[in-house]
Design a protein around this motif. Structure first.
Motif, PDB file in Angstrom:
ATOM      1  N   GLY A 103       0.543  -1.209  -0.103  1.00  0.00           N
ATOM      2  CA  GLY A 103      -0.101  -0.324  -0.212  1.00  0.00           C
ATOM      3  C   GLY A 103       0.675   1.557   0.046  1.00  0.00           C
ATOM      4  N   SER A 121       1.985   3.234   2.030  1.00  0.00           N
ATOM      5  CA  SER A 121       2.948   3.043   3.532  1.00  0.00           C
ATOM      6  C   SER A 121       4.648   2.520   2.606  1.00  0.00           C
ATOM      7  CB  SER A 121       2.945   2.651   4.263  1.00  0.00           C
ATOM      8  OG  SER A 121       1.113   3.500   5.205  1.00  0.00           O
ATOM      9  N   ALA A 141      -4.629   3.767  -2.697  1.00  0.00           N
ATOM     10  CA  ALA A 141      -3.669   5.181  -2.380  1.00  0.00           C
ATOM     11  C   ALA A 141      -3.676   6.172  -3.015  1.00  0.00           C
ATOM     12  CB  ALA A 141      -2.899   5.241  -0.804  1.00  0.00           C
ATOM     13  N   LEU A 173     -11.082  -2.206   4.777  1.00  0.00           N
ATOM     14  CA  LEU A 173      -9.713  -1.017   4.704  1.00  0.00           C
ATOM     15  C   LEU A 173     -10.188  -0.747   2.773  1.00  0.00           C
ATOM     16  CD1 LEU A 173      -7.064  -0.360   5.471  1.00  0.00           C
ATOM     17  CD2 LEU A 173      -6.509  -2.310   5.090  1.00  0.00           C
ATOM     18  N   HIS A 225      -8.827  11.898  -3.926  1.00  0.00           N
ATOM     19  CA  HIS A 225      -7.692  12.644  -4.578  1.00  0.00           C
ATOM     20  C   HIS A 225      -9.004  13.280  -5.457  1.00  0.00           C
ATOM     21  CE1 HIS A 225      -4.888  10.641  -2.478  1.00  0.00           C
ATOM     22  NE2 HIS A 225      -4.529   9.384  -3.218  1.00  0.00           N
ATOM     23  N   PHE A 235      -4.222  14.264  -9.066  1.00  0.00           N
ATOM     24  CA  PHE A 235      -4.113  14.675  -7.488  1.00  0.00           C
ATOM     25  C   PHE A 235      -2.857  14.722  -7.887  1.00  0.00           C
ATOM     26  CE2 PHE A 235      -0.861  13.649  -3.523  1.00  0.00           C
ATOM     27  CZ  PHE A 235      -1.502  14.381  -2.918  1.00  0.00           C
ATOM     28  N   HIS A 243      -4.783   6.961   7.620  1.00  0.00           N
ATOM     29  CA  HIS A 243      -4.899   7.829   6.473  1.00  0.00           C
ATOM     30  C   HIS A 243      -5.804   7.570   5.834  1.00  0.00           C
ATOM     31  CE1 HIS A 243      -2.336   9.913   3.121  1.00  0.00           C
ATOM     32  NE2 HIS A 243      -3.447   8.867   2.382  1.00  0.00           N
TER      33      HIS A 243
HETATM   34  N1  LIG Z   1       3.091  10.475  -1.727  1.00  0.00           N
HETATM   35  C1  LIG Z   1       0.999  10.102  -2.417  1.00  0.00           C
HETATM   36  O1  LIG Z   1       0.644  10.798  -3.619  1.00  0.00           O
HETATM   37  C2  LIG Z   1       0.374   9.179  -1.535  1.00  0.00           C
HETATM   38  C3  LIG Z   1       0.624   8.942  -0.028  1.00  0.00           C
HETATM   39  N2  LIG Z   1       0.489   7.913   0.794  1.00  0.00           N
HETATM   40  C4  LIG Z   1       1.013   7.447   1.839  1.00  0.00           C
HETATM   41  O2  LIG Z   1       0.367   6.650   1.754  1.00  0.00           O
HETATM   42  C5  LIG Z   1      -0.275   6.460   3.301  1.00  0.00           C
HETATM   43  C6  LIG Z   1      -1.312   5.183   3.133  1.00  0.00           C
HETATM   44  O3  LIG Z   1      -1.848   3.789   2.716  1.00  0.00           O
HETATM   45  P1  LIG Z   1      -2.398   3.394   2.945  1.00  0.00           P
HETATM   46  O4  LIG Z   1      -2.012   2.358   1.334  1.00  0.00           O
HETATM   47  O5  LIG Z   1      -3.653   3.595   2.375  1.00  0.00           O
HETATM   48  O6  LIG Z   1      -2.388   1.756   3.983  1.00  0.00           O
HETATM   49  P2  LIG Z   1      -0.887   1.240   4.007  1.00  0.00           P
HETATM   50  O7  LIG Z   1      -0.159   1.257   3.055  1.00  0.00           O
HETATM   51  O8  LIG Z   1      -0.672   2.029   5.539  1.00  0.00           O
HETATM   52  O9  LIG Z   1      -1.690   0.108   4.531  1.00  0.00           O
HETATM   53  C7  LIG Z   1      -2.820  -0.755   5.497  1.00  0.00           C
HETATM   54  C8  LIG Z   1      -2.514  -1.854   5.782  1.00  0.00           C
HETATM   55  O10 LIG Z   1      -2.995  -2.872   4.389  1.00  0.00           O
HETATM   56  C9  LIG Z   1      -2.178  -3.913   4.871  1.00  0.00           C
HETATM   57  N3  LIG Z   1      -2.666  -4.369   3.363  1.00  0.00           N
HETATM   58  C10 LIG Z   1      -1.573  -3.509   1.786  1.00  0.00           C
HETATM   59  N4  LIG Z   1      -2.160  -3.906   1.010  1.00  0.00           N
HETATM   60  C11 LIG Z   1      -2.941  -4.877   0.916  1.00  0.00           C
HETATM   61  C12 LIG Z   1      -3.824  -6.210   0.089  1.00  0.00           C
HETATM   62  N5  LIG Z   1      -4.116  -5.976  -0.515  1.00  0.00           N
HETATM   63  N6  LIG Z   1      -4.164  -7.735   1.441  1.00  0.00           N
HETATM   64  C13 LIG Z   1      -3.794  -7.502   2.954  1.00  0.00           C
HETATM   65  N7  LIG Z   1      -3.306  -6.166   3.157  1.00  0.00           N
HETATM   66  C14 LIG Z   1      -2.903  -5.594   2.786  1.00  0.00           C
HETATM   67  C15 LIG Z   1      -1.032  -2.968   5.176  1.00  0.00           C
HETATM   68  O11 LIG Z   1      -0.337  -4.074   4.747  1.00  0.00           O
HETATM   69  C16 LIG Z   1      -1.384  -2.465   6.120  1.00  0.00           C
HETATM   70  O12 LIG Z   1      -1.258  -2.962   7.322  1.00  0.00           O
HETATM   71  C17 LIG Z   1       0.278   7.327   4.262  1.00  0.00           C
HETATM   72  O13 LIG Z   1       1.478   7.113   4.584  1.00  0.00           O
HETATM   73  C18 LIG Z   1      -0.112   8.504   3.176  1.00  0.00           C
HETATM   74  O14 LIG Z   1       0.678   9.458   3.520  1.00  0.00           O
HETATM   75  C19 LIG Z   1      -0.932   7.793   0.009  1.00  0.00           C
HETATM   76  C20 LIG Z   1      -1.567   8.216  -1.053  1.00  0.00           C
HETATM   77  C21 LIG Z   1      -0.834   9.285  -2.097  1.00  0.00           C
END
Ligand SMILES: NC(=O)C1=CN([C@@H]2O[C@H](COP(=O)(O)OP(=O)(O)OC[C@H]3O[C@@H](n4cnc5c(N)ncnc54)[C@H](O)[C@@H]3O)[C@@H](O)[C@H]2O)C=CC1
Ligand SMILES: O=C(O)/C=C\C(=O)CC(=O)O
Length: 355
Positions: free
Chosen positions: A94, A96, A120, A163, A174, A230, A253
């Motif tokens: 994801g 993170s 994300a 989730l 976005h 975005f 997030h």
């Molecule tokens: N720089 C950018 O353009 C962006 C950055 N972000 C950043 O991304 C982070 C959040 O990302 P998210 O994806 O919301 O959460 P995350 O990456 O933290 O994932 C959430 C949970 O889901 C689990 N997971 C992920 N994919 C899975 C799957 N297919 N099956 C089962 N479990 C899975 C992960 O291991 C974690 O425990 C934040 O830090 C945010 O700031 C978010 C959007 C845009």
């Protein structure tokens, strides 16, 4: 009306295909001629990562992923990449996980292939985020834009419905925030509108059946469009608020985005009639808020910030941090009073309405 704008398109390859991630990744690793791959995947994502990397040679695996990328985690991953003379980062997971790969790419210039498993959208942006001393900083650097994105709907089947819904609404945010963000233009607005449509179609199918291939594909397609819009339009009011809530109060997030979005839409819509008409058209409803509220009901979406660890007593401080960073492009003037009112409503989960 005269058409007058400038627009930058980011260069990135996208390989989209259900059941094809391993093959697509191997093809890209070979195309890039990489010899020393560092695989970044959190423990929850390691099973998926193992399956996806079976056709490539991984030099080292790295799992110490934390949401919002604390600076000390970034520094450790950078050290490992340098010590092992890594020439390609492959991140599977994801936002993170992608965020940690970006933190490494930012200082080392090592290219990234991102295999995304949530909605994300970080994989399709040149935006990085780091958290230091309880403040989240974001910035833009083309070095962090993955050279290739791999999407495979099957990798998202294991993402729990709750989730998936929250993450899908992060993508929706976005799209909606892009319509009034600082660099909004006709191109990113068109991508955002198509993203809203795709997400509104795909997410209810996932809520009904998490292994619905069409729903998962539509959600990934929508997530990609959302991220491209975005990245192009920049962070609007909604993203600035959520960065404060995530970075300073460590709120989760996706759930934070999902909760705050209808309040920002309700706040801005009366001052942004063209954006609202566009959102409504994408939802096929009479107003944007009606469309978003209906979708949220169908999805049983997150309701209140108090459910995710935000304290009412922190609203005043959050307002003082967020207010100075809200872009001037926001269609409605933002004051300490109306921002506090918005956060109170989002904290309590009262029905979002425009006034
Ligand atoms: N720089 C950018 O353009 C962006 C950055 N972000 C950043 O991304 C982070 C959040 O990302 P998210 O994806 O919301 O959460 P995350 O990456 O933290 O994932 C959430 C949970 O889901 C689990 N997971 C992920 N994919 C899975 C799957 N297919 N099956 C089962 N479990 C899975 C992960 O291991 C974690 O425990 C934040 O830090 C945010 O700031 C978010 C959007 C845009
Ligand atoms: O808030 C978002 O969904 C988009 C951008 C970020 O999260 C920036 C980041 O921390 O990587």
């Amino acid at each position: 009306m005269a058409i007058n704008f400038s627009h930058d398109t980011l260069g990135q390859r996208l390989l989209f295909g259900s059941g094809k991630a391993a093959q697509h990744l191997a093809m890209e690793v070979s195309r890039l001629g990489a010899q020393r791959v560092m695989l970044i995947a959190a423990p929850y994502e390691s099973q998926i990562a193992q399956a996806v990397t079976q056709q490539i040679s991984v030099h080292i695996s790295y799992q110490d992923v934390v949401q919002h990328v604390p600076i000390e985690k970034a520094e450790d991953a950078r050290r490992v990449a340098i010590e092992h003379e890594i020439d390609l980062l492959v991140c599977v997971g994801g936002g993170s996980t992608t965020g940690l790969a970006k933190a490494v790419a930012m200082t080392t210039g090592i290219p990234i292939i991102a295999v995304a498993t949530t909605y994300a959208g970080s994989e399709a942006t040149n935006v990085w985020g780091l958290t230091e001393a309880a403040r989240k900083t974001t910035g833009v650097d083309n070095k962090v834009l993955p050279v290739t994105v791999v999407y495979d709907a099957e990798l998202t089947y294991s993402l729990p419905v709750e989730l998936s819904v929250a993450s899908g609404l992060n993508a929706m945010a976005h799209c909606i925030d892009s319509l009034w963000a600082p660099r909004a233009d006709p191109i990113n607005q068109a991508l955002a509108a198509e993203g809203i449509h795709a997400l509104a179609s795909g997410l209810p199918r996932i809520a009904e059946n998490p292994i619905d291939e069409q729903g998962r594909e539509e959600a990934l397609y929508g997530a990609y469009l959302s991220a491209v819009s975005f990245a192009s339009a920049g962070s609007g009011m909604h993203h600035k608020i959520c960065h404060v809530l995530g970075g300073t109060y460590n709120l989760p997030h996706a759930q934070t985005h999902a909760t705050v979005l209808p309040y920002v839409l309700a706040f801005n819509a009366p001052f942004a009639p063209r954006a609202d008409a566009r959102i409504a058209a994408a939802f096929e409803t009479s107003t944007g808020l009606e469309g978003l509220n209906r979708l949220r009901e169908k999805l049983n979406a997150p309701q209140a910030l108090k459910d995710y660890g935000f304290n009412e007593a922190d609203i005043e401080e959050a307002v003082s941090i967020a207010l100075p960073i809200i872009p001037e492009s926001n269609p409605r003037p933002v004051t300490a009073e109306n921002l506090a009112e918005l956060l109170h409503a989002a904290w309590a989960g009262t029905k979002p309405t425009s006034n």
